[in-house]
Scaffold this active site. Structure first.
Site, PDB file in Angstrom:
ATOM      1  N   ASN A  50       0.688  -1.192  -0.047  1.00 56.83           N
ATOM      2  CA  ASN A  50      -0.035  -0.048   0.050  1.00 56.83           C
ATOM      3  C   ASN A  50       0.895   1.294   0.238  1.00 56.83           C
ATOM      4  O   ASN A  50       0.722   2.197  -0.579  1.00 56.83           O
ATOM      5  CB  ASN A  50      -0.855  -0.121   1.228  1.00 56.83           C
ATOM      6  CG  ASN A  50      -2.212   0.201   0.860  1.00 56.83           C
ATOM      7  OD1 ASN A  50      -2.497   0.256  -0.167  1.00 56.83           O
ATOM      8  ND2 ASN A  50      -3.194   0.309   1.873  1.00 56.83           N
ATOM      9  N   ASP A  74      -6.801  -5.135   6.019  1.00 61.53           N
ATOM     10  CA  ASP A  74      -6.311  -6.400   5.245  1.00 61.53           C
ATOM     11  C   ASP A  74      -6.775  -7.421   6.115  1.00 61.53           C
ATOM     12  O   ASP A  74      -6.136  -8.557   6.188  1.00 61.53           O
ATOM     13  CB  ASP A  74      -4.774  -6.309   4.923  1.00 61.53           C
ATOM     14  CG  ASP A  74      -3.868  -6.210   6.264  1.00 61.53           C
ATOM     15  OD1 ASP A  74      -4.684  -5.994   7.362  1.00 61.53           O
ATOM     16  OD2 ASP A  74      -2.908  -6.275   6.174  1.00 61.53           O
TER      17      ASP A  74
END
Ligand code: C2E
Ligand code: CA
Ligand code: CA
Length: 672
Positions: free
Chosen positions: A277, A316
């Site tokens: 990310n 996540d």
């Protein structure tokens, strides 16, 4: 009147005698209503016919008094039977329309038949019988019109076929009573037809408003279905969301409890997602989440014999509910399959992402007695996996339970801990690799709990982070550490550990900056140690905090390097001064070529970036020699000194001076 107008009126008039073809809902309603009225219609018709035929039996010829009415009544009965059988049939719109059209057209010959029969019978009777025929025709047609209210076209055909000849015929007889009856019938028919029009219009309106109401209801239902779906769906991955997960968990739990079987809850956390990310951006991060979610869902759907419910819990993190009495072996098998899928490469970049996942499971009834507690246990298993068994599956066990208990005890006692009285600081030298002179001390905290005794920072620092006490703790320790460092010689630095919460908190790093400013110690003598895991926690905030400390003149060391999962890009994007290579690489540096290579490449990295390299955990002379050969700048470890109490520092520095002076003197002698 213009011709066009006349034509359109004619067309409108003709349409009155036809079944409407453009409104299937209306024709269906007509069909339903009519099929219920039909026995009534033929009952009126047949019973009235029998009454008239009966009085004419010996008056008129048999074919007219008996056979014709019998045939007509038979036709009526057959029609009744046919309609009764239609009641339970499922019909298409086209079928209904064609049946109604047939009924409409059939009404013509049937009505003509009855009317003609009545007129044929009329001449045979005496005046009483004649009046009966007139009465029969008038009454029957009114009864029939009422029974045909829902089928306006047929009602109008019947009215027209019976009443027009009726009025003309009886008026033409010249007989005053019959003439009066004809006029009377004309008026009543007018009234009945008016009622028919009004009733039929209301009926059609009712059907159309029912139709729009139904359409509205369907639209509302569809909207509410969609709302329900969205409320239970994760917008990004289109997987069931957290809300759905807990609903699923609670129903699976209740079911397992009732049936006395096992149910397991699992939590999956992606390892190495944050760096993706941070490094590749959120768009790529989102795509990876979607793809990982898709792969895990596929594993769950193809898993058996147990049923696996799968949801995205947020970030996540994903959740599993395994129903159908799973055994530990099943859960491990499921965990392994999910892990294998998550590890496969992702299409977002040529570089391999290195993504994996850790999974924590807990099983009812072994581990918990409520759905919430079961989830907590799974969460703890996950925490354990992330900490000690990264990338693996951990099932909640009695050992973990004992650990939780001690965690709980530490958390509780920490809440009531008096930092000034119970917390202590120890100092471990960081030594210049070449000169072997102490360049600074790393300050490490110790907790002397009155109940637990000495507690390791590896236990109480994470506990303080969990219960939100880390920031006040850090501040209390920093004040004391800075005051201590002020008493040291000017060339001795202080290294101080910061936690992820210290550098990533929304309130920022300001309280620490104020403490440094108030301490009177030059910020240039302070190094802050920040672990790479803390940096990945919230990279942007961490970067801001680090930049602020750096701007004051403080040094920044990246701690425990090599153990976390930050990428090299972090190292490049942060204004670092030192990299601390984790002690796990040092232990076997002389036996394991891999460790040797890693340290070699890390020292090379530090050289390239022109930052210093610190190696911690050095315990032997052999390790030190190797590290010196590899070009490490600073060494920390038991070989030089264990963490020491404040009052031991003076002695330590004095002994070191003596040793170094001795070495220097010996060196000078040899040279001389
Ligand atoms: P760390 O920052 O990596 O600290 C080094 C740890 O390695 C210390 O453990 C130290 O005692 C140990 N160590 C040093 N040399 C050797 C060696 O040669 N061999 C071995 N086997 N171990 C060695 P300690 O004091 O138990 O601290 C553990 C961790 O707790 C620290 O790891 C640090 O991350 C954290 N910690 C300690 N004090 C504080 C604090 O005041 N604040 C924060 N945020 N974290 C702290
Ligand atoms: Ca440290
Ligand atoms: Ca360290």
């Amino acid at each position: 009147m213009p011709v066009v107008d006349l034509r359109s009126r004619f067309v409108a008039a003709v349409r009155l005698f036809r079944v409407p073809a453009d409104d299937p809902d209306l024709t269906r309603a007509q069909f339903d209503a009519f099929s219920k009225q039909i026995p009534l219609l033929y009952f009126i018709l047949i019973s009235n016919t029998i009454a008239v035929a009966y009085t004419h039996v010996n008056v008129a010829p048999d074919w007219l008094a008996i056979w014709v009415p019998s045939v007509l009544s038979m036709v009526g009965m057959l029609r009744t039977l046919w309609w009764l059988r239609q009641r339970h049939c499922v019909r298409s719109d086209a079928d209904i329309l064609s049946n109604l059209r047939a009924t409409n057209w059939l009404s013509l010959p049937i009505t003509v038949g009855f009317t003609a029969w009545s007129f044929a019978l009329y001449p045979y009777g005496d005046p009483f019988a004649k009046s009966q025929v007139a009465f029969y025709m008038a009454v029957t047609v009114i009864g029939c019109i009422f029974s045909l209210m829902h089928l306006r076209s047929t009602a109008l055909i019947v009215t027209l076929v019976v009443d027009v000849p009726y009025v003309l015929f009886f008026y033409a007889t010249g007989e005053p009573t019959l003439k009066a009856m004809a006029v009377n019938n004309l008026l009543v028919t007018g009234a009945v037809v008016t009622v028919l029009f009004i009733y039929y219009r209301d009926f059609a309106d009712l059907i159309s408003s029912r139709k729009s109401l139904l359409a509205q209801q369907t639209a509302t239902q569809a909207l509410s279905d969609e709302n329900f779906r969205l409320a239970n769906l994760d917008a990004l991955t289109e997987l069931p969301n957290r809300r759905r997960f807990f609903a699923e968990l609670s129903s699976a739990f209740t079911d397992a409890e009732r049936r006395g079987v096992c149910v397991a809850v699992g939590i999956i956390d992606l390892d190495g997602f944050k760096p993706i990310n941070d490094n590749y951006g959120h768009t790529v991060g989102d795509r990876v989440l979607i793809e990982a979610g898709r792969r895990i869902r596929e594993v769950c759907e193809g898993f058996g014999p147990q049923r696996v419910e799968f949801a995205r819990l947020g970030g996540d993190e994903f959740g599993l509910v395994v129903c159908g009495d799973p055994e530990d072996a099943d859960l491990l098998r499921l965990g392994e399959r999910i892990g294998d899928q998550v590890k496969l490469p992702y299409q977002f970049d040529t570089a391999h992402s290195g993504l994996s996942c850790s999974i924590g499971f807990a099983v009812f009834p072994r581990s918990a007695t409520s759905a919430e507690a079961l989830y907590e246990c799974a969460d703890y298993s996950l925490y354990h996996a992330k900490r000690f068994l990264r990338g693996q599956t951990v099932i909640f066990s009695s050992e973990l339970e004992a650990e939780i208990r001690s965690r709980g005890v530490i958390e509780n006692l920490l809440r009531s801990c008096d930092f000034d009285a119970e917390m202590d600081l120890v100092f471990q030298p960081i030594v210049d690799a070449m000169s072997e002179r102490t360049a600074g001390f790393e300050v490490l905290s110790r907790w002397h709990s009155p109940l637990l005794g000495l507690v390791s920072p590896a236990d109480f620092i994470p506990a303080a982070e969990r219960i939100g006490l880390i920031r006040p703790l850090t501040q209390a320790l920093l004040i004391r550490a800075l005051a201590t460092a002020k008493t040291w010689p000017d060339d001795i630095r202080l290294s101080f550990n910061l936690s992820a919460h210290d550098i990533c908190s929304p309130d920022g790093i300001l309280p620490l900056i104020t403490i440094i400013e108030n301490s009177g110690l030059s910020p240039r003598r302070i190094d802050f140690e920040i672990t790479e895991t803390a940096v990945t926690f919230d990279f942007v905030r961490a970067q801001q905090s680090i930049t602020a400390l750096k701007a004051m003149g403080c040094g920044i060391s990246l701690d425990d390097f090599g153990t976390g999962y930050s990428s090299l890009s972090h190292v490049h994007r942060l204004p670092l001064d030192k990299l601390k290579i984790d002690r796990s690489f040092v232990a076997d540096i002389n036996d394991n070529p891999v460790s040797h290579k890693i340290i070699k490449s890390l020292t090379g990295l530090c050289d390239d970036m022109e930052i210093a390299c610190v190696v911690e955990g050095v315990e032997t002379r052999a390790q030190l020699d190797t590290l010196r050969r590899l070009g490490c700048d600073f060494i920390q470890g038991y070989y030089f000194a264990k963490p020491m109490r404040l009052d031991a520092i003076g002695d330590h520095l004095a002994r070191e001076r003596q040793r170094l002076d001795g070495t220097a003197a010996r060196g000078a002698k040899i040279v001389a």
